[in-house]
Design a protein around this motif. Structure first.
Motif, PDB file in Angstrom:
ATOM      1  N   ARG A 213      40.447  51.778 -20.669  1.00 49.90           N
ATOM      2  CA  ARG A 213      39.265  50.827 -21.167  1.00 49.90           C
ATOM      3  C   ARG A 213      38.118  51.651 -20.936  1.00 49.90           C
TER       4      ARG A 213
ATOM      5  N   PHE B 140      38.203  46.375 -24.629  1.00 49.07           N
ATOM      6  CA  PHE B 140      37.054  45.607 -24.099  1.00 49.07           C
ATOM      7  C   PHE B 140      35.755  46.076 -24.519  1.00 49.07           C
TER       8      PHE B 140
ATOM      9  N   ARG C 251      40.727  45.893 -12.198  1.00 49.34           N
ATOM     10  CA  ARG C 251      39.722  44.775 -13.034  1.00 49.34           C
ATOM     11  C   ARG C 251      39.862  44.560 -14.278  1.00 49.34           C
TER      12      ARG C 251
ATOM     13  N   LEU D  39      41.081  41.964 -17.363  1.00 50.75           N
ATOM     14  CA  LEU D  39      40.893  40.374 -17.641  1.00 50.75           C
ATOM     15  C   LEU D  39      42.295  39.783 -17.671  1.00 50.75           C
TER      16      LEU D  39
ATOM     17  N   GLU E 171      31.165  42.378 -12.365  1.00 50.72           N
ATOM     18  CA  GLU E 171      30.543  43.590 -12.353  1.00 50.72           C
ATOM     19  C   GLU E 171      30.950  44.895 -13.065  1.00 50.72           C
ATOM     20  N   MET E 172      32.214  44.637 -13.481  1.00 55.78           N
ATOM     21  CA  MET E 172      32.867  45.539 -14.572  1.00 55.78           C
ATOM     22  C   MET E 172      32.321  45.422 -15.873  1.00 55.78           C
ATOM     23  N   ALA E 173      32.059  44.150 -16.274  1.00 59.52           N
ATOM     24  CA  ALA E 173      31.432  43.759 -17.616  1.00 59.52           C
ATOM     25  C   ALA E 173      30.063  43.999 -17.615  1.00 59.52           C
TER      26      ALA E 173
ATOM     27  N   PHE F 242      37.336  51.613 -11.195  1.00 57.95           N
ATOM     28  CA  PHE F 242      37.149  50.960 -10.197  1.00 57.95           C
ATOM     29  C   PHE F 242      38.519  51.412  -9.216  1.00 57.95           C
TER      30      PHE F 242
ATOM     31  N   GLN G 213      34.224  40.842  -9.326  1.00 58.18           N
ATOM     32  CA  GLN G 213      34.551  42.009  -9.769  1.00 58.18           C
ATOM     33  C   GLN G 213      34.664  42.319 -11.207  1.00 58.18           C
ATOM     34  N   LEU G 214      35.310  41.131 -11.880  1.00 59.08           N
ATOM     35  CA  LEU G 214      35.247  41.403 -13.323  1.00 59.08           C
ATOM     36  C   LEU G 214      33.765  41.274 -13.880  1.00 59.08           C
TER      37      LEU G 214
ATOM     38  N   LEU H 207      24.117  50.231 -10.426  1.00 64.07           N
ATOM     39  CA  LEU H 207      24.241  49.012  -9.840  1.00 64.07           C
ATOM     40  C   LEU H 207      23.591  48.605  -8.570  1.00 64.07           C
TER      41      LEU H 207
ATOM     42  N   LEU I  20      28.778  46.707 -16.246  1.00 64.49           N
ATOM     43  CA  LEU I  20      28.679  48.153 -16.257  1.00 64.49           C
ATOM     44  C   LEU I  20      28.829  48.522 -18.037  1.00 64.49           C
TER      45      LEU I  20
ATOM     46  N   TYR J  86      33.146  53.750 -16.011  1.00 68.71           N
ATOM     47  CA  TYR J  86      33.451  53.600 -14.594  1.00 68.71           C
ATOM     48  C   TYR J  86      34.857  53.159 -14.380  1.00 68.71           C
TER      49      TYR J  86
END
Lengths: 240, 259
Positions: free
Chosen positions: A134, A86, A73, A75, B155-157, A69, B152-153, A50, B159, A67
């Motif tokens: 996930r 997802f 995070r 949805l 960034e998650m997506a 976090f 943040q969502l 990133l 990845l 990953y």
């Protein structure tokens, strides 16, 4: 495997990571630990691609990296089952198979009874389990965990740590875990790398003795003996 | 059944008594004036009944619905597409924002006059007025919705190597919906008000045109009846169309937290 070599990074003039090198072998659990704000998350983001470091080499030879976090995070408009699947949806896996994989994972994570709930209906610990699900659904061989349990109370944290150890038994999974909790690092890690604060540097590395059973007594003893080492104590500011 | 009705009445009691008080004041005030100046609620209701029986009501309502919804649909489609583009591409946002701001600044009556010159007397004028006047509302909330999407969502997506189209449908769009619904509610109210105003000045059909006719004939009770019709249409469209739509599109909002 993952090879990190001579990573150097700075934001404007402030050096945040100074010459860090380490590697993660398949099946290994490496814990990066250090005081809050020492650049651990930046380092993880560099590993995940990133952030591009100012200099140094990042070589990730794992097939699938996943990953988790610090925050779940999830949805908010998707149910737990949909959140777990997802990554599978992104990979265009058919919906039936997706549900099957996600449901089995939910059972393994102990959230099977909540799969049709929305994230806001769950407690923090449950949400973090969904986030873990996930990450695992895409069957990674390398899992990056960025302080995933730091917002949980000690009981919930213990449960999830045990869950991680149990998941490790069932899979060939390498883990890079960031934590500011030394006890957590000692409990989970095959190797602990202790980083100092700004700029982040490796000050100490520790490995558990082979075959030792890591029970509570061992963990407390190890943490306190680690804290008697001057470099370690200095970097956590516990010597005064 | 009786119990159910009683509980419903109890739940809307404050609104009900407020409206009743207003009706009573209206009724009392109307007693002091002639029906040309201020018709009573009863005279208004009789006018309403007459309009309904003579079939004027439905014809005009359909014409107005056609004008308002055509114009508003154009605004929603164009506003959302432009808004999404502007939200995702900063350059485009800066490119289009001044124009939209100018559009928003133009008083609706200005649009109506322009539309009259372009489209003359007919449906075109009200459709155009509704479309251009409500477009900025939809556009601005869409841009807000897109740009407040949780980083943040995203960034998650990223990845998970989520493709752009998927990001749009699964992350931006669901977040956008909540912003859009607020804009749809305010926008639709405005669309009705403006559409009918434009009809009054231009069209031969629609509630606005009928209002104009009633004014010329000094049928004040009919004017009142038409106003009530417009109010009912706005309320019905919010409670019968927008709210159920929201429940259907955002099922997760209707769940409460149970641990």
């Amino acid at each position: 495997m993952l090879i990190i070599k001579d990573i150097f990074h700075k934001y404007e003039r402030q050096i945040v990571i100074d010459n860090i090198s380490f590697s993660v072998q398949p099946g290994e659990v490496i814990c990066l630990t250090g005081p809050s704000g020492c650049g651990k998350t930046t380092l993880l983001k560099i590993v995940a691609g990133l952030i591009t470091p100012k200099s140094g080499i990042v070589e990730n030879k794992f097939n699938i990296t996943s990953y988790v976090f610090q925050e779940p995070r999830l949805l908010p408009w998707r149910t737990c089952l949909e959140n777990i699947s997802f990554g599978l949806k992104v990979k265009k896996i058919p919906v039936e198979k997706r549900r099957y994989i996600a449901f089995n994972l939910a059972k393994e994570l102990g959230i099977a009874q909540s799969i049709d709930k929305y994230p806001h209906q769950l407690s923090g610990g449950m949400q973090q389990r969904v986030a873990l699900g996930r990450a695992l659904a895409i069957e990674p061989d390398f899992l990056i965990l960025d302080e995933p349990f730091s917002s949980l109370d000690i009981g919930r944290r213990r449960q999830l740590q045990d869950l991680i150890l149990q998941l490790l038994n069932n899979r060939n999974l390498a883990i890079l875990l960031v934590s500011h909790d030394l006890a957590e690092a000692v409990r989970l890690g095959n190797k602990i790398i202790i980083l100092s604060a700004s700029p982040s540097k490796i000050v100490y590395e520790w490995k558990p003795e082979a075959g030792v059973k890591r029970d509570e007594a061992y963990i407390y003893k190890t943490v306190s003996s680690l804290l008697t080492i001057p470099q370690v104590a200095n970097c956590f500011d516990v010597n005064s | 059944m009786a119990k159910k009705i009683r509980s419903i009445i109890k739940s809307i009691l404050p609104e009900f008594s407020g409206l009743s008080t207003f009706m009573i004041i209206w009724y009392l005030a109307a007693r002091n004036y002639s029906a040309v100046v201020l018709p009573s609620p009863i005279e208004t209701f009789n006018a309403f009944k007459y309009l309904l029986i003579s079939n004027q009501l439905l014809t005009a309502v359909w014409a107005s619905i056609f004008h308002v919804f055509t114009g508003f649909t154009i605004a929603v489609v164009a506003g959302t597409i432009l808004g999404i583009c502007a939200g995702l591409i900063p350059w485009f946002r800066r490119f289009i924002a001044p124009t939209i701001a100018a559009f928003q600044g133009i008083p609706p009556i200005g649009w109506i006059v322009i539309a009259l010159l372009w489209f003359g007397n007919g449906s075109g004028t009200s459709i155009f007025t509704v479309a251009v006047a409500t477009l900025p509302i939809i556009f601005i909330s869409t841009v807000d919705g897109i740009s407040t999407t949780d980083s943040q969502l995203l960034e998650m997506a990223n990845l998970f190597r989520t493709p752009k189209r998927f990001l749009l449908l699964d992350i931006y769009f669901p977040h956008l919906l909540s912003y859009l619904f607020t804009a749809l509610t305010t926008g639709l109210g405005l669309a009705f008000r403006l559409g009918i105003m434009a009809e009054l000045l231009s069209a031969e059909t629609g509630i606005g045109a009928e209002l104009n006719l009633a004014r010329i004939n000094l049928e004040t009770a009919e004017v009142m009846a038409w106003i009530c019709v417009v109010l009912m249409m706005i309320i019905i469209s919010e409670y019968v169309i927008l709210r159920p739509l929201r429940v259907r599109l955002e099922p997760w909002r209707n769940t409460t937290r149970k641990v």
